[in-house]
Design an enzyme around this catalytic site. Sequence first.
Site, PDB file in Angstrom:
ATOM      1  N   GLY A  16     -31.593 -15.353  -9.730  1.00  0.00           N
ATOM      2  CA  GLY A  16     -33.049 -15.487  -9.698  1.00  0.00           C
ATOM      3  C   GLY A  16     -33.749 -14.148  -9.812  1.00  0.00           C
ATOM      4  N   SER A  43     -28.955 -15.977  -4.564  1.00  0.00           N
ATOM      5  CA  SER A  43     -28.622 -15.576  -3.207  1.00  0.00           C
ATOM      6  C   SER A  43     -29.619 -14.533  -2.702  1.00  0.00           C
ATOM      7  CB  SER A  43     -27.212 -14.986  -3.196  1.00  0.00           C
ATOM      8  OG  SER A  43     -27.047 -14.174  -2.072  1.00  0.00           O
ATOM      9  N   VAL A  49     -32.095  -6.707  -8.710  1.00  0.00           N
ATOM     10  CA  VAL A  49     -31.978  -5.269  -8.945  1.00  0.00           C
ATOM     11  C   VAL A  49     -33.286  -4.549  -8.564  1.00  0.00           C
ATOM     12  CG1 VAL A  49     -32.632  -5.323 -11.402  1.00  0.00           C
ATOM     13  CG2 VAL A  49     -31.067  -3.560 -10.598  1.00  0.00           C
ATOM     14  N   VAL A  51     -35.811  -3.345 -10.159  1.00  0.00           N
ATOM     15  CA  VAL A  51     -36.453  -2.357 -11.034  1.00  0.00           C
ATOM     16  C   VAL A  51     -36.705  -3.028 -12.386  1.00  0.00           C
ATOM     17  CG1 VAL A  51     -35.693  -0.144 -10.080  1.00  0.00           C
ATOM     18  CG2 VAL A  51     -34.147  -1.449 -11.536  1.00  0.00           C
ATOM     19  N   LYS A  82     -50.070  -1.400 -21.289  1.00  0.00           N
ATOM     20  CA  LYS A  82     -49.276  -0.255 -21.768  1.00  0.00           C
ATOM     21  C   LYS A  82     -49.465  -0.098 -23.280  1.00  0.00           C
ATOM     22  CE  LYS A  82     -44.337   0.814 -22.408  1.00  0.00           C
ATOM     23  NZ  LYS A  82     -42.949   0.417 -22.063  1.00  0.00           N
ATOM     24  N   PRO A 102     -46.019   4.982 -30.246  1.00  0.00           N
ATOM     25  CA  PRO A 102     -47.103   4.008 -30.067  1.00  0.00           C
ATOM     26  C   PRO A 102     -46.668   2.571 -30.326  1.00  0.00           C
ATOM     27  CG  PRO A 102     -47.246   5.013 -32.249  1.00  0.00           C
ATOM     28  CD  PRO A 102     -46.021   5.599 -31.577  1.00  0.00           C
ATOM     29  N   LEU A 337     -28.871  -8.566 -17.231  1.00  0.00           N
ATOM     30  CA  LEU A 337     -27.893  -7.503 -16.971  1.00  0.00           C
ATOM     31  C   LEU A 337     -26.460  -8.005 -17.072  1.00  0.00           C
ATOM     32  CD1 LEU A 337     -29.768  -5.814 -13.967  1.00  0.00           C
ATOM     33  CD2 LEU A 337     -29.691  -5.034 -16.344  1.00  0.00           C
ATOM     34  N   THR A 348     -36.403  -1.838 -23.092  1.00  0.00           N
ATOM     35  CA  THR A 348     -36.063  -2.912 -24.025  1.00  0.00           C
ATOM     36  C   THR A 348     -35.355  -4.103 -23.382  1.00  0.00           C
ATOM     37  OG1 THR A 348     -34.179  -1.491 -24.503  1.00  0.00           O
ATOM     38  CG2 THR A 348     -35.900  -1.613 -26.171  1.00  0.00           C
TER      39      THR A 348
HETATM   40  C1  LIG Z   1     -32.892   1.886 -13.399  1.00  0.00           C
HETATM   41  C2  LIG Z   1     -33.315   0.693 -14.211  1.00  0.00           C
HETATM   42  C3  LIG Z   1     -34.549   0.696 -14.830  1.00  0.00           C
HETATM   43  C4  LIG Z   1     -34.938  -0.384 -15.613  1.00  0.00           C
HETATM   44  N1  LIG Z   1     -36.142  -0.358 -16.274  1.00  0.00           N
HETATM   45  C5  LIG Z   1     -36.470  -1.378 -17.099  1.00  0.00           C
HETATM   46  C6  LIG Z   1     -37.705  -1.394 -17.803  1.00  0.00           C
HETATM   47  O1  LIG Z   1     -38.523  -0.489 -17.685  1.00  0.00           O
HETATM   48  N2  LIG Z   1     -37.969  -2.439 -18.608  1.00  0.00           N
HETATM   49  C7  LIG Z   1     -37.097  -3.488 -18.767  1.00  0.00           C
HETATM   50  O2  LIG Z   1     -37.373  -4.413 -19.550  1.00  0.00           O
HETATM   51  N3  LIG Z   1     -35.963  -3.524 -18.058  1.00  0.00           N
HETATM   52  C8  LIG Z   1     -35.625  -2.515 -17.248  1.00  0.00           C
HETATM   53  N4  LIG Z   1     -34.465  -2.573 -16.538  1.00  0.00           N
HETATM   54  C9  LIG Z   1     -33.647  -3.781 -16.639  1.00  0.00           C
HETATM   55  C10 LIG Z   1     -34.238  -4.870 -15.752  1.00  0.00           C
HETATM   56  O3  LIG Z   1     -34.274  -4.426 -14.419  1.00  0.00           O
HETATM   57  C11 LIG Z   1     -33.396  -6.119 -15.842  1.00  0.00           C
HETATM   58  O4  LIG Z   1     -33.135  -6.432 -17.179  1.00  0.00           O
HETATM   59  C12 LIG Z   1     -34.147  -7.288 -15.260  1.00  0.00           C
HETATM   60  O5  LIG Z   1     -34.598  -6.990 -13.976  1.00  0.00           O
HETATM   61  C13 LIG Z   1     -33.278  -8.518 -15.216  1.00  0.00           C
HETATM   62  O6  LIG Z   1     -32.282  -8.373 -14.247  1.00  0.00           O
HETATM   63  P1  LIG Z   1     -31.364  -9.616 -13.977  1.00  0.00           P
HETATM   64  O7  LIG Z   1     -32.223 -10.761 -13.636  1.00  0.00           O
HETATM   65  O8  LIG Z   1     -30.424  -9.752 -15.102  1.00  0.00           O
HETATM   66  O9  LIG Z   1     -30.486  -9.166 -12.720  1.00  0.00           O
HETATM   67  P2  LIG Z   1     -30.870  -9.042 -11.161  1.00  0.00           P
HETATM   68  O10 LIG Z   1     -32.263  -8.658 -10.939  1.00  0.00           O
HETATM   69  O11 LIG Z   1     -29.808  -8.174 -10.575  1.00  0.00           O
HETATM   70  O12 LIG Z   1     -30.689 -10.519 -10.597  1.00  0.00           O
HETATM   71  C14 LIG Z   1     -29.426 -11.060 -10.341  1.00  0.00           C
HETATM   72  C15 LIG Z   1     -29.594 -12.359  -9.584  1.00  0.00           C
HETATM   73  O13 LIG Z   1     -28.334 -12.986  -9.448  1.00  0.00           O
HETATM   74  C16 LIG Z   1     -28.146 -13.389  -8.113  1.00  0.00           C
HETATM   75  N5  LIG Z   1     -26.718 -13.463  -7.843  1.00  0.00           N
HETATM   76  C17 LIG Z   1     -25.743 -12.593  -8.207  1.00  0.00           C
HETATM   77  N6  LIG Z   1     -24.548 -13.014  -7.786  1.00  0.00           N
HETATM   78  C18 LIG Z   1     -24.778 -14.189  -7.131  1.00  0.00           C
HETATM   79  C19 LIG Z   1     -23.948 -15.101  -6.443  1.00  0.00           C
HETATM   80  N7  LIG Z   1     -22.626 -14.923  -6.325  1.00  0.00           N
HETATM   81  N8  LIG Z   1     -24.524 -16.182  -5.887  1.00  0.00           N
HETATM   82  C20 LIG Z   1     -25.843 -16.416  -5.961  1.00  0.00           C
HETATM   83  N9  LIG Z   1     -26.674 -15.570  -6.605  1.00  0.00           N
HETATM   84  C21 LIG Z   1     -26.147 -14.472  -7.172  1.00  0.00           C
HETATM   85  C22 LIG Z   1     -28.904 -12.351  -7.312  1.00  0.00           C
HETATM   86  O14 LIG Z   1     -29.202 -12.822  -6.019  1.00  0.00           O
HETATM   87  C23 LIG Z   1     -30.141 -12.189  -8.186  1.00  0.00           C
HETATM   88  O15 LIG Z   1     -31.049 -13.233  -7.899  1.00  0.00           O
HETATM   89  C24 LIG Z   1     -34.075  -1.508 -15.740  1.00  0.00           C
HETATM   90  C25 LIG Z   1     -32.849  -1.517 -15.085  1.00  0.00           C
HETATM   91  C26 LIG Z   1     -32.454  -0.427 -14.323  1.00  0.00           C
HETATM   92  C27 LIG Z   1     -31.115  -0.465 -13.640  1.00  0.00           C
END
Ligand SMILES: Cc1cc2nc3c(=O)[nH]c(=O)nc-3n(C[C@H](O)[C@H](O)[C@H](O)COP(=O)(O)OP(=O)(O)OC[C@H]3O[C@@H](n4cnc5c(N)ncnc54)[C@H](O)[C@@H]3O)c2cc1C
Length: 502
Positions: A16, A43, A49, A51, A82, A102, A337, A348
């Site tokens: 989520g 969970s 993450v 960010v 932006k 840009p 991710l 991106t």
């Molecule tokens: C330093 C940094 C800077 C960034 N800056 C940018 C930016 O400027 N622009 C941009 O587009 N993107 C950016 N990103 C990428 C962006 O943060 C992610 O693409 C975006 O937040 C999506 O993350 P996610 O949902 O894939 O993972 P997460 O936010 O990590 O979510 C993972 C989810 O899975 C759940 N989960 C994991 N394992 C289990 C389990 N076993 N049981 C139940 N639940 C579980 C967690 O609870 C959570 O809800 C950045 C990333 C980093 C690291």
Amino acid sequence: MSLDRQGNKSIVILGGGTAGWIAASAMIDRWAGKGFDITLVESPEIGTVGVGEGSTPRLKVFFDTIGVRESDWMPKCNATYKNGISFANWSTRAGFERYFHPFGSQVDRHTLTAFYFNTHARRQGIDVPAHPDRFFLTAKLAENRQGPKANENFPFIVEYGYHFDAQLVGEYLKERAKALNVKHVQAKVSEAKLTSNGDIASLLTDTGDTIEGDFFVDCSGFRGTLIQQTLQVPFRSFAENLFNDSAVVLPTNQVADIGSETVSTAMKYGWAWEIPLTHRIGNGYVYCSSHCSADGAETELRTALGLLDSDTEARHLKMKVGRVEQHWHKNCLAVGLSQGFIEPLEATALNIVCNTVYDFVETVEAEGFASRGRDRFNERTNSAFEKVRDYIVAHYIMNTRDDTDYWRQNGANKNVSDTLRQILQIWKTGKNLGQEMERLQIQSSYSAMSWHCLLAGYGFYPDIRPMPAVNPATSQFNMAEIDEFIRRCSKNFRSQNEQLRF
Ligand SMILES: Cc1cc2nc3c(=O)[nH]c(=O)nc-3n(C[C@H](O)[C@H](O)[C@H](O)COP(=O)(O)OP(=O)(O)OC[C@H]3O[C@@H](n4cnc5c(N)ncnc54)[C@H](O)[C@@H]3O)c2cc1C
């Protein structure tokens, strides 16, 4: 499973974070009432993450597509507009210490010809103004802290992205998706059960529940719980040309006059972002841990921001940079991710999230869940990753800093793709970049305009050659007229602060 078969199909999304809720929102929007039910399990203990605060214009397309208004989501997510990204201190070439990448606008067509002409002339050693910033309306808007939404009498489209609190965007999409009947389960998944043919059958939670599904979407973050751990899809690291693997995050207070650009400033062992939200400025330093310790990075960032240890606590993160070999494998799609990550220099990631989800939805609608559509989907998604990677790697190849081994190794790195090698060669040999990219069928996620901005922005030009006093190339375009044109256009835009009063 196919769309045209009768009976309910269940889709289970694991995770989520922003990726999970974007996937849920897009699927419920397209498939509500078409025999699909969607469950999202996350969970709270693991968390997200937390960010990812900057976007490309793709996020606007996403919100428009699902019918969400800016006046509704932006104030709730502390979001700002932006215009693009400034790159500071990446190049040491005189006059090119900073440039702006840009987002495009329709009025660019009045200045692009001059920009292309001048950059071409400058590549022949002719002394003409060839820095990108003077040629783009959104560069002027960012400089003036103006928002990208024009007053009503200005009939040209200006593209823009957003800055936002990633946590709050997730929350916003969650509440909306739940109201549209996405089932929300809060539990930690401890195991995935497979069928005899290797598909995922169900997820077991630590509360002892079993969540069965026909199709699974892995949005579990860097863990890649289903795609990488359960289904064992190999992960291809990008470490050979993207060295950064860590980040440290330190928010600061917002200033009264809110900016309308992301600023990316080169540091000793990486770069720092500065992202203006309505309630704070997001700052982070993305660096390479084999060149700099976590403490060293935190100290360097604190010093740059003028922050004491006691002012605010830092968050440290590890980044897994690369991609899985198949984003859709068996009955599982990886989004976010879990499918891969290219460091956030051009913000991106959510762009790729949206494209992955919509490409998947359209493939399923056209071809069902058959392997033919899946294979082509995987090729397209892999190619999207590689194309973005080229553009990010180009920043590092173009840098001219030599203050640390980190920058020297980046500048000397020969691990670049054939595509990137070709683009640099076209530029260096003074050929027409747009035409040659088309002729050689060089595929890129970035337009010729973006490539021109990057290469010109770093001042990647030969020395100026002595020329006859009267040279047609130097007088072809009148820069004073271009400056005046952009100044006049920019009068049609209010400040970021004013545009955020919904
Ligand atoms: C330093 C940094 C800077 C960034 N800056 C940018 C930016 O400027 N622009 C941009 O587009 N993107 C950016 N990103 C990428 C962006 O943060 C992610 O693409 C975006 O937040 C999506 O993350 P996610 O949902 O894939 O993972 P997460 O936010 O990590 O979510 C993972 C989810 O899975 C759940 N989960 C994991 N394992 C289990 C389990 N076993 N049981 C139940 N639940 C579980 C967690 O609870 C959570 O809800 C950045 C990333 C980093 C690291």
